[in-house]
Design an enzyme around this catalytic site. Structure first.
Site, PDB file in Angstrom:
ATOM      1  N   SER A 115       0.856  -1.302  -0.249  1.00  0.00           N
ATOM      2  CA  SER A 115       0.061   0.015  -0.050  1.00  0.00           C
ATOM      3  C   SER A 115       0.848   1.246   0.014  1.00  0.00           C
ATOM      4  O   SER A 115       2.088   1.175   0.235  1.00  0.00           O
ATOM      5  CB  SER A 115      -0.850   0.146   1.305  1.00  0.00           C
ATOM      6  OG  SER A 115      -0.080   0.157   2.464  1.00  0.00           O
TER       7      SER A 115
ATOM      8  N   GLU B   5       6.774   2.878  -9.077  1.00  0.00           N
ATOM      9  CA  GLU B   5       5.506   3.391  -9.400  1.00  0.00           C
ATOM     10  C   GLU B   5       4.983   2.632 -10.634  1.00  0.00           C
ATOM     11  O   GLU B   5       4.190   2.936 -11.545  1.00  0.00           O
ATOM     12  CB  GLU B   5       5.484   4.797  -9.748  1.00  0.00           C
ATOM     13  CG  GLU B   5       5.720   5.922  -8.861  1.00  0.00           C
ATOM     14  CD  GLU B   5       4.672   6.021  -7.534  1.00  0.00           C
ATOM     15  OE1 GLU B   5       3.799   5.391  -7.589  1.00  0.00           O
ATOM     16  OE2 GLU B   5       5.143   6.922  -6.591  1.00  0.00           O
TER      17      GLU B   5
END
Ligand code: ZN
Length: 186
Positions: A17, A89
């Protein structure tokens, strides 16, 4: 990782997360490869102007130079001389990232991919689920739930915006555990 492949590339995935330390762990692995005198490079997607710096930065402010990728082929083009390729990312790349990572591993490269496994609705994010399946080594990191202190695997969006891609820091997202995570409806 105690045993690494010989005469072969491989794919490592670091998922989790927001605030789980993925970028920090990616930086740690790339730094260690540099100490071992390996050629390293880091890529990140160009998805937003706020991301248009040439560094990846972890929440604890450690940072490393990176290449901002517009076209996925830039990853292959810039990796020919590299031993270790970091991708941060990764959830924001298209599924084209999957064959790119496989090609690099096939070319004897070590590929370290970091990204969110799920989006703010708790749904698998972009190419991450497939990359997790393709990975030779997989780490799922957890943050700490800001509500109750449990290990947190979810990214709670604390604004009303329902776009999947919404970049931000502590004012837009919170780490939450399964019990405290609430799905925001459109
Ligand atoms: Zn909680």
């Amino acid at each position: 990782m105690t045993l690494t492949p010989k005469n072969s590339g491989w794919i490592e995935v670091i998922c989790g997360s927001m605030f789980s330390g993925k970028t920090e762990e990616l930086i740690r692995r790339i730094r260690r490869a540099e100490i071992a005198k390996m050629n390293t490079i880091i890529f990140k997607p160009n998805i937003d102007n706020r991301y248009s710096s040439n560094h990846i930065v972890s929440h604890n402010q450690s940072k490393m130079e990176s290449i901002l990728v517009e076209d996925i082929n830039e990853i292959l083009e810039n990796s020919t001389e590299m031993d270790v390729i970091g991708i941060d990312e990764a959830q924001f790349f298209s599924n084209e990232l999957i064959p790119v990572c496989k090609k690099l591993a096939k070319d004897n490269k070590r590929v370290v991919v970091a990204g969110l496994d799920t989006d703010f609705k708790g749904i698998p994010f972009g190419p991450m689920p497939a990359l997790m399946c393709e990975s030779d080594f997989l780490d799922k990191l957890r943050a700490i739930c800001v509500k109750c202190g449990n290990p947190a695997s979810f990214s709670q969006r604390i604004t009303k915006d329902s776009k999947q891609v919404l970049i931000g820091e502590t004012d837009v997202y919170e780490a939450r555990c399964r019990n405290c995570f609430k799905i925001v409806e459109d």
